[in-house]
Design a protein around this motif. Structure first.
Motif, PDB file in Angstrom:
ATOM      1  N   ASP A   1      -6.997  -0.523   3.973  1.00 24.56           N
ATOM      2  CA  ASP A   1      -6.305  -1.949   4.559  1.00 24.56           C
ATOM      3  C   ASP A   1      -7.514  -2.961   4.362  1.00 24.56           C
ATOM      4  O   ASP A   1      -8.589  -2.685   4.000  1.00 24.56           O
ATOM      5  CB  ASP A   1      -5.473  -1.826   5.668  1.00 24.56           C
ATOM      6  CG  ASP A   1      -6.356  -1.112   6.682  1.00 24.56           C
ATOM      7  OD1 ASP A   1      -7.507  -1.483   6.838  1.00 24.56           O
ATOM      8  OD2 ASP A   1      -5.656  -0.707   7.768  1.00 24.56           O
TER       9      ASP A   1
ATOM     10  N   SER B   1      -0.156  11.895   0.980  1.00 22.92           N
ATOM     11  CA  SER B   1      -0.970  10.648   1.532  1.00 22.92           C
ATOM     12  C   SER B   1      -2.055  11.168   2.664  1.00 22.92           C
ATOM     13  O   SER B   1      -1.326  12.143   3.356  1.00 22.92           O
ATOM     14  CB  SER B   1       0.060   9.848   2.103  1.00 22.92           C
ATOM     15  OG  SER B   1      -0.623   8.613   2.692  1.00 22.92           O
TER      16      SER B   1
ATOM     17  N   THR C   1      -5.277   5.427   4.184  1.00 24.84           N
ATOM     18  CA  THR C   1      -4.957   4.065   3.839  1.00 24.84           C
ATOM     19  C   THR C   1      -5.840   3.134   3.856  1.00 24.84           C
ATOM     20  O   THR C   1      -6.809   2.877   4.845  1.00 24.84           O
ATOM     21  CB  THR C   1      -3.712   3.486   4.900  1.00 24.84           C
ATOM     22  OG1 THR C   1      -2.744   4.197   4.620  1.00 24.84           O
ATOM     23  CG2 THR C   1      -3.418   1.933   4.214  1.00 24.84           C
TER      24      THR C   1
ATOM     25  N   THR D   1      -1.100   1.493  -4.925  1.00 21.41           N
ATOM     26  CA  THR D   1      -0.781   0.455  -4.309  1.00 21.41           C
ATOM     27  C   THR D   1       0.389   0.728  -3.278  1.00 21.41           C
ATOM     28  O   THR D   1       1.375   1.349  -3.806  1.00 21.41           O
ATOM     29  CB  THR D   1      -0.295  -0.914  -4.870  1.00 21.41           C
ATOM     30  OG1 THR D   1       0.600  -0.481  -6.052  1.00 21.41           O
ATOM     31  CG2 THR D   1      -1.751  -1.172  -5.803  1.00 21.41           C
ATOM     32  N   GLU D   2       0.660  -0.013  -2.100  1.00 19.31           N
ATOM     33  CA  GLU D   2       1.808   0.193  -1.149  1.00 19.31           C
ATOM     34  C   GLU D   2       2.667  -0.890  -1.269  1.00 19.31           C
ATOM     35  O   GLU D   2       2.555  -1.641  -0.234  1.00 19.31           O
ATOM     36  CB  GLU D   2       1.130   0.461   0.188  1.00 19.31           C
ATOM     37  CG  GLU D   2       0.361   1.700   0.590  1.00 19.31           C
ATOM     38  CD  GLU D   2       0.233   2.074   2.050  1.00 19.31           C
ATOM     39  OE1 GLU D   2       0.278   1.245   2.807  1.00 19.31           O
ATOM     40  OE2 GLU D   2      -0.167   3.131   2.346  1.00 19.31           O
ATOM     41  N   ASN D   3       3.134  -1.112  -2.400  1.00 20.27           N
ATOM     42  CA  ASN D   3       4.196  -2.184  -2.592  1.00 20.27           C
ATOM     43  C   ASN D   3       5.308  -1.378  -3.486  1.00 20.27           C
ATOM     44  O   ASN D   3       5.375  -0.364  -3.788  1.00 20.27           O
ATOM     45  CB  ASN D   3       3.289  -3.566  -3.393  1.00 20.27           C
ATOM     46  CG  ASN D   3       2.703  -3.089  -4.520  1.00 20.27           C
ATOM     47  OD1 ASN D   3       2.874  -2.099  -5.308  1.00 20.27           O
ATOM     48  ND2 ASN D   3       1.898  -3.890  -4.962  1.00 20.27           N
TER      49      ASN D   3
ATOM     50  N   ASN E   1      -3.355  -6.322  -0.362  1.00 24.31           N
ATOM     51  CA  ASN E   1      -2.472  -5.172  -0.507  1.00 24.31           C
ATOM     52  C   ASN E   1      -3.040  -3.979  -0.077  1.00 24.31           C
ATOM     53  O   ASN E   1      -4.179  -3.594  -0.370  1.00 24.31           O
ATOM     54  CB  ASN E   1      -1.832  -4.936  -1.837  1.00 24.31           C
ATOM     55  CG  ASN E   1      -0.420  -5.681  -2.165  1.00 24.31           C
ATOM     56  OD1 ASN E   1      -0.152  -6.393  -1.347  1.00 24.31           O
ATOM     57  ND2 ASN E   1       0.397  -5.027  -2.986  1.00 24.31           N
ATOM     58  N   ASP E   2      -2.554  -3.115   0.696  1.00 22.03           N
ATOM     59  CA  ASP E   2      -2.835  -1.933   1.318  1.00 22.03           C
ATOM     60  C   ASP E   2      -2.860  -0.985   0.193  1.00 22.03           C
ATOM     61  O   ASP E   2      -1.958  -1.043  -0.819  1.00 22.03           O
ATOM     62  CB  ASP E   2      -1.884  -1.175   2.407  1.00 22.03           C
ATOM     63  CG  ASP E   2      -2.255  -2.023   3.638  1.00 22.03           C
ATOM     64  OD1 ASP E   2      -2.864  -3.101   3.606  1.00 22.03           O
ATOM     65  OD2 ASP E   2      -1.433  -1.726   4.863  1.00 22.03           O
ATOM     66  N   VAL E   3      -4.055   0.026   0.034  1.00 19.31           N
ATOM     67  CA  VAL E   3      -3.778   1.119  -0.881  1.00 19.31           C
ATOM     68  C   VAL E   3      -3.761   2.405  -0.396  1.00 19.31           C
ATOM     69  O   VAL E   3      -4.401   2.863   0.542  1.00 19.31           O
ATOM     70  CB  VAL E   3      -5.118   1.032  -1.843  1.00 19.31           C
ATOM     71  CG1 VAL E   3      -5.354   2.116  -2.745  1.00 19.31           C
ATOM     72  CG2 VAL E   3      -5.277  -0.437  -2.499  1.00 19.31           C
ATOM     73  N   ASP E   4      -2.729   3.325  -0.844  1.00 22.37           N
ATOM     74  CA  ASP E   4      -2.608   4.709  -0.252  1.00 22.37           C
ATOM     75  C   ASP E   4      -3.631   5.717  -0.978  1.00 22.37           C
ATOM     76  O   ASP E   4      -3.521   5.799  -2.230  1.00 22.37           O
ATOM     77  CB  ASP E   4      -1.100   5.102  -0.429  1.00 22.37           C
ATOM     78  CG  ASP E   4      -0.701   6.313   0.143  1.00 22.37           C
ATOM     79  OD1 ASP E   4      -1.304   6.928   1.371  1.00 22.37           O
ATOM     80  OD2 ASP E   4       0.312   7.075  -0.235  1.00 22.37           O
TER      81      ASP E   4
ATOM     82  N   ARG F   1      -4.262   9.377  -1.842  1.00 26.28           N
ATOM     83  CA  ARG F   1      -3.518  10.587  -1.904  1.00 26.28           C
ATOM     84  C   ARG F   1      -4.300  11.779  -2.449  1.00 26.28           C
ATOM     85  O   ARG F   1      -5.080  11.502  -3.575  1.00 26.28           O
ATOM     86  CB  ARG F   1      -2.074  10.504  -2.705  1.00 26.28           C
ATOM     87  CG  ARG F   1      -1.451   9.322  -2.232  1.00 26.28           C
ATOM     88  CD  ARG F   1      -0.094   9.136  -3.235  1.00 26.28           C
ATOM     89  NE  ARG F   1       0.669   8.151  -2.611  1.00 26.28           N
ATOM     90  CZ  ARG F   1       1.779   7.595  -3.647  1.00 26.28           C
ATOM     91  NH1 ARG F   1       2.297   8.093  -4.379  1.00 26.28           N
ATOM     92  NH2 ARG F   1       2.508   6.720  -3.025  1.00 26.28           N
TER      93      ARG F   1
ATOM     94  N   ALA G   1       4.384   0.504  -6.656  1.00 29.98           N
ATOM     95  CA  ALA G   1       3.400   1.765  -6.193  1.00 29.98           C
ATOM     96  C   ALA G   1       2.601   1.801  -7.560  1.00 29.98           C
ATOM     97  O   ALA G   1       2.414   2.907  -8.093  1.00 29.98           O
ATOM     98  CB  ALA G   1       4.392   2.965  -6.079  1.00 29.98           C
TER      99      ALA G   1
END
Length: 335
Positions: free
Chosen positions: A91, A86, A89, A113-115, A76-79, A81, A118
């Motif tokens: 990835d 933001s 990322t 998490t970018e899902n 999973n990608d992680v944002d 901030r 969040a």
């Protein structure tokens, strides 16, 4: 979703010249990422769970801010901030790639998490000494007649006449009337160092009028003067030693009223550069130390001329030089 976090702080001196305390923040995040697969067996759905994925990053204090380096990346990608915005990322291709964060005292870094969930994996707030090698930091939030130095170096500024605290669509700011308002910082405290080998100065501002010289920031110590100013032909100028002609500027007719600009001047001991809104516009060579001494925001030093007419939203002064990428990221935060 199961989430486990381990956080360890290690403190070490990051710079022989500066007072900043280097901070290494090692963060290991283990996140169980559930994915549902459906198998049809006798007409009954049988869900399966994907194996646990690990995301591990390091957060290391640097002279310019914070370096985030993904050590392990999950599916999973992680944002990333900074103060809720933001900025990067993490990835699957980010392992080992440094992400620069222009942190300042009081800033908060979150990894999310970018899902659909969040999930907040990390929420870390930075104190003075953990977030960059500052001489002075003024976010221009507050009240009264003192501009507090949030770097905790004690370089508070004092109102002269009546600058005003204001709130605008851009955020909180300090407003100058172009007539007699300014802020005086009597003697910049630089950990016992009168001269520095490198520095970076950054300011977010907008003017209400143009066509005149207006000082955003100026330091004058004998024959040594460094400044950022707008000129009478509406250019932006950065000087590291004005008396000896060491100054660079943008083209004419650049600065317009009621537009927000981010000006950054940086000097690495050999070359000084001027950036406007993240783009380098000029550079030149200079090979002497630069004196910090006293400083004024919004006026010529020492003469009572060249008053600033407009608003300043944030001001940062660092002991260290920034490179192109660091200036770009800093501008994104200051815009």
């Amino acid at each position: 979703m199961d989430s486990e976090r381990r956080l360890q702080r290690l403190y070490a001196d990051d710079s022989g010249m500066s007072p900043v305390v280097g901070v290494a923040l090692m963060i290991a995040i283990t996140v169980a990422l559930a994915a549902v697969t459906v198998a049809m067996l006798l007409g009954v759905a049988d869900p399966g769970i994907a194996p646990t994925q690990d995301t591990a990053v390091s957060l290391d204090s640097t002279n310019a801010g914070t370096a985030l380096v993904p050590e392990v990346t999950g599916s999973n990608d992680v944002d990333v901030r900074l103060n809720g915005e933001s900025i990067a990322t993490v990835d699957g291709n980010a392992t080992g790639r440094e992400i620069f964060l222009p942190t300042a005292p009081g800033d908060e870094v979150m990894l999310v998490t970018e899902n659909e969930d969040a999930t907040v994996l990390v929420r870390e707030q930075f104190e003075a000494g953990e977030a960059g090698d500052f001489v002075a930091y003024y976010p221009f939030t507050g009240g009264g007649t003192t501009v507090e130095d949030h770097s905790r170096n004690g370089n508070d500024g004092t109102f002269q006449n009546s600058p005003q605290w204001v709130e605008t669509g851009q955020g909180s700011a300090l407003e100058f009337d172009g007539s007699d308002d300014y802020v005086a910082v009597d003697d910049l405290k630089t950990a016992g160092v009168g001269d520095v080998e490198e520095f970076t100065v950054a300011v977010t501002f907008e003017v209400d009028s143009n066509g005149d010289v207006q000082q955003l920031v100026e330091h004058n110590s004998g024959s040594e003067e460094w400044h950022i100013e707008t000129t009478n032909d509406d250019a932006l100028q950065f000087a590291v030693n004005w008396e000896d002609g060491h100054k660079i500027r943008t083209a004419d007719d650049i600065i317009e009223p009621d537009k927000t600009y981010v000006a950054v001047g940086t000097y690495d001991g050999e070359t000084y550069r001027l950036y406007l809104n993240g783009t380098e516009v000029a550079n030149a060579t200079y090979t002497s130390d630069v004196n910090m001494g006293e400083m004024q925001l919004g006026k010529n030093d020492p003469d009572d001329i060249q008053y600033f007419d407009g608003r300043m939203y944030e001001f940062r002064l660092y002991y260290t030089a920034f490179d192109d990428h660091q200036v770009e990221m800093l501008t994104r935060v200051l815009e």
